[in-house]
Design a protein around this motif. Structure first.
Motif, PDB file in Angstrom:
ATOM      1  N   LEU A  56       0.679  -1.267   0.013  1.00  0.00           N
ATOM      2  CA  LEU A  56       0.056   0.006   0.114  1.00  0.00           C
ATOM      3  C   LEU A  56       0.796   1.291   0.104  1.00  0.00           C
ATOM      4  O   LEU A  56       2.009   1.340   0.485  1.00  0.00           O
ATOM      5  N   GLY A  57       0.265   2.263  -0.616  1.00  0.00           N
ATOM      6  CA  GLY A  57       1.002   3.627  -0.587  1.00  0.00           C
ATOM      7  C   GLY A  57       0.369   4.279   1.026  1.00  0.00           C
ATOM      8  O   GLY A  57      -0.564   3.653   1.736  1.00  0.00           O
ATOM      9  N   LYS A  58       1.256   5.212   1.385  1.00  0.00           N
ATOM     10  CA  LYS A  58       1.094   5.936   2.529  1.00  0.00           C
ATOM     11  C   LYS A  58      -0.421   6.237   2.914  1.00  0.00           C
ATOM     12  O   LYS A  58      -1.055   5.978   3.904  1.00  0.00           O
ATOM     13  N   THR A  60      -3.318   5.270   1.415  1.00  0.00           N
ATOM     14  CA  THR A  60      -4.202   4.081   1.556  1.00  0.00           C
ATOM     15  C   THR A  60      -4.155   3.327   2.669  1.00  0.00           C
ATOM     16  O   THR A  60      -4.973   3.067   3.518  1.00  0.00           O
ATOM     17  N   TYR A  61      -2.965   3.315   3.143  1.00  0.00           N
ATOM     18  CA  TYR A  61      -2.517   2.667   4.282  1.00  0.00           C
ATOM     19  C   TYR A  61      -2.961   3.246   5.539  1.00  0.00           C
ATOM     20  O   TYR A  61      -3.706   2.763   6.333  1.00  0.00           O
ATOM     21  N   VAL A  87       4.113  -0.817   3.611  1.00  0.00           N
ATOM     22  CA  VAL A  87       3.397   0.492   3.163  1.00  0.00           C
ATOM     23  C   VAL A  87       5.011   1.060   2.585  1.00  0.00           C
ATOM     24  O   VAL A  87       6.064   1.304   3.300  1.00  0.00           O
ATOM     25  N   SER A  89       6.664   4.427   2.172  1.00  0.00           N
ATOM     26  CA  SER A  89       6.543   5.700   2.430  1.00  0.00           C
ATOM     27  C   SER A  89       8.038   6.293   2.707  1.00  0.00           C
ATOM     28  O   SER A  89       8.699   5.317   3.760  1.00  0.00           O
ATOM     29  N   VAL A 123      -2.165  -4.965  -4.543  1.00  0.00           N
ATOM     30  CA  VAL A 123      -2.198  -3.284  -4.264  1.00  0.00           C
ATOM     31  C   VAL A 123      -3.481  -2.673  -4.470  1.00  0.00           C
ATOM     32  O   VAL A 123      -4.338  -2.876  -5.526  1.00  0.00           O
ATOM     33  N   SER A 126      -3.678   3.579  -3.724  1.00  0.00           N
ATOM     34  CA  SER A 126      -2.426   3.832  -3.832  1.00  0.00           C
ATOM     35  C   SER A 126      -1.892   4.373  -5.135  1.00  0.00           C
ATOM     36  O   SER A 126      -0.961   3.914  -5.511  1.00  0.00           O
ATOM     37  N   LEU A 129       1.826   5.279  -5.744  1.00  0.00           N
ATOM     38  CA  LEU A 129       2.576   4.030  -5.528  1.00  0.00           C
ATOM     39  C   LEU A 129       2.641   3.321  -6.899  1.00  0.00           C
ATOM     40  O   LEU A 129       3.419   2.894  -7.450  1.00  0.00           O
TER      41      LEU A 129
END
Length: 188
Positions: A56-58, A60-61, A87, A89, A123, A126, A129
């Motif tokens: 995950l991207g930041k 979405t996380y 994640v 980031s 994924v 995100s 990402l």
């Protein structure tokens, strides 16, 4: 080698922003809920059960970590809470959601994750990402649930960066509510 599978809700005009409603302040947030059906729900549960790791991207996380730890249920909540979550980031210093880990560098760290032991990696959302994964040719499958509406603007999966990427259709399915499920694989 593990596969990285990207899954996105996307509008006809290419927007992926705020499908669930609370991710951003987009004026049409929550657009995908108007098209809920048992078929799309089953597809998402089957999709999650086919992998053993989340990437995950930041943003979405942070949205997921604020919601999912308080949820339970066999189909979605229990698996997502149990499985490893990575994640990507540069700014996060710690992650508190069960079994979460921070990766700093897309090209190096995600490539190493792909080479590690385990099942496939999913994924969700995100966008930032995913754009980096596309740029570094780290995506093995792109799954799009295309919703039959246009919301006029917002965050898009594909920017005007003039980078050519080709995909071959692996599978397609039309749902009665007008949603299309399209699964693509990159072509070299």
């Amino acid at each position: 080698m593990r596969k990285i599978i990207v899954t996105e809700f996307i509008t006809l005009d290419g927007v992926i922003e705020a499908p669930g409603g609370n991710e951003t302040s987009h004026p049409h947030a929550g657009w995908q809920f108007k098209y809920h059906s048992p078929d799309t729900g089953k597809y998402k549960i089957d999709e999650l059960s086919s992998v053993d790791t989340l990437l995950l991207g930041k943003t979405t996380y942070e949205v997921f970590a604020a919601y999912w730890p308080g949820q339970t249920g066999d189909g979605f909540a229990d698996p997502i809470n149990r499985m490893p979550k990575y994640v990507v980031s540069r700014s996060l210093q710690k992650v508190d959601w069960n079994n979460s880990h921070i990766l700093r560098d897309v090209a190096k760290d995600v490539a190493a994750l792909k080479k590690s032991d385990g099942g496939d990696i999913l994924v969700y959302g995100s966008a930032t990402l995913v754009k980096a994964l596309l740029h570094h040719d780290l995506i093995d499958e792109l799954r799009l649930m295309v919703y039959p509406l246009s919301i006029g603007g917002g965050l898009r999966l594909f920017d005007d960066n003039r980078e050519l990427k080709k995909f071959g259709l692996k599978h397609s399915r039309a749902i009665d509510n007008g949603v299309l499920i399209l699964e693509y694989q990159p072509i070299s």
